[in-house]
Enzyme design. Sequence first.
Site, short mmCIF file in Angstrom:
data_model
loop_
_atom_site.label_atom_id
_atom_site.label_comp_id
_atom_site.label_asym_id
_atom_site.label_seq_id
_atom_site.Cartn_x
_atom_site.Cartn_y
_atom_site.Cartn_z
N ASP A 91 0.86 -1.09 -0.02
CA ASP A 91 0.17 -0.03 -0.01
C ASP A 91 0.78 1.27 0.07
O ASP A 91 2.15 1.15 -0.03
CB ASP A 91 -0.95 -0.09 1.15
N ASP A 273 -8.32 -7.18 1.10
CA ASP A 273 -7.18 -7.47 1.98
C ASP A 273 -8.02 -6.94 3.31
O ASP A 273 -8.86 -6.25 3.38
CB ASP A 273 -5.98 -6.49 1.97
N CYS A 311 -11.83 -29.16 8.05
CA CYS A 311 -10.69 -28.11 7.72
C CYS A 311 -9.30 -28.96 7.51
O CYS A 311 -8.94 -29.51 8.48
CB CYS A 311 -10.65 -26.83 8.69
N CYS A 313 -6.46 -27.21 7.51
CA CYS A 313 -5.63 -26.13 7.86
C CYS A 313 -4.44 -27.01 8.86
O CYS A 313 -4.68 -27.67 9.50
CB CYS A 313 -6.02 -24.76 8.39
N CYS A 316 -5.84 -27.33 12.24
CA CYS A 316 -7.22 -28.50 12.68
C CYS A 316 -6.70 -29.98 12.14
O CYS A 316 -7.17 -30.87 12.45
CB CYS A 316 -8.36 -27.94 11.54
N HIS A 342 -5.30 -20.91 10.85
CA HIS A 342 -6.58 -21.54 10.54
C HIS A 342 -7.64 -20.14 9.88
O HIS A 342 -8.07 -20.41 9.00
CB HIS A 342 -7.45 -21.95 11.87
ZN ZN Z 1 -8.61 -24.95 10.28
#
Ligand code: ZN
Length: 378
Positions: A91, A273, A311, A313, A316, A342
């Site tokens: 930015d 964003d 999930c 990620c 998880c 996550h």
């Molecule tokens: Zn997750």
Amino acid sequence: MNEYKILNTDGLAKRGRLSTVHGDIETPVFMNVGTLAAIKGAVSSKDLKDIHAQVELSNTYHLHVRPGDEVVKKLGGLHKFMNWDRPILTDSGGFQVFSLSGLRKIKEEGVYFNSHIDGKKIFMGPEESMRIQSNLASTIAMAFDECPPSKADEKYIRKSVERTTRWLVRCKDEMDRLNSLPDTINKHQMLFGINQGGIIKDIRIEHAKEISKLNLDGYAIGGLAVGESHEEMYDVLDNVVPHLPKDKPTYLMGVGTPVNILEAVDRGVDFFDCVYPSRNGRHGHVYTNKGKLNLFNAKYELDERPIEEGCNCPACRDYSRAYIRHLLKAKEMLGMRLCVLHNLYFYNIMMSEIREAIENNCYKEYKEKKIKGMEGKL
Ligand SMILES: [Zn+2]
């Protein structure tokens, strides 16, 4: 290179691809905010690949103050410095100049203000912002603009927006010059212009038409998510997006919640964003398809399930709510880190679902179902 292609549209929702010198950006996209060339919460550039991040966003003003853009340039630019080979957007520093510094003087040439770190006097104008961003060698640079206070009167906003247009022309000229210099690291740096005008419809539209004439690489809508209501924000999008070039990326700066993003995509926006996923993660607030959870809550003390079943990620895959809750309560850094990972994964995966829904021409159905789920109404 630096070419934007629309692959499909579904209503106003755009499924696009921006080809850059650092690889393709599939849109709609969420840019993961790493203000100081790192995502807050001990998230590295390697983690970003694990959570499907396409674009990293860094902050011009902050990096100019510390470690200094000249230092980053000597070290080969931001990509090399932080070991990230995919696109980076910087930015312009404009927003921080106006939000962080109490003492400032806005002149036609730029802004005089004091550093929030050591109080040192700094001057930043369009040319300085472009030079800093060229030193950082980001993929996409943002134009230097003024984000007028949302409570400013119409007369002030009009004056400010006209100056922002003049600053944009200077940004473009300076970037063209910088991109032609032999020692510039990224000679293909792109420039996105920024639409301003508060929530005043006429000024917003007039400004959008004005900046569209400049044939920039992309167009952002700035000055939102600064205290206006969601309805006022959607209203600005309904009015402004039709006046920005459809064949260029459309970026809504600093927005927002998952619902805000879903609604903005439906109005033709395809770059986003926001600090919410990382900031909320650091406070133990995690997103799921059934709504947000606060992991500090006592009911998770013995909960062996992951944050969200299914999930994939890094949090998880391997850890339970009970364990992450314990880490957060004990102020172990890993607790924050897992929640941030996550949340960013949740945002990045939502963007890939959005892209798929637009490709399959079922965006509105997808959006409604997703929102109902997150509101606990399914
Ligand atoms: Zn997750």
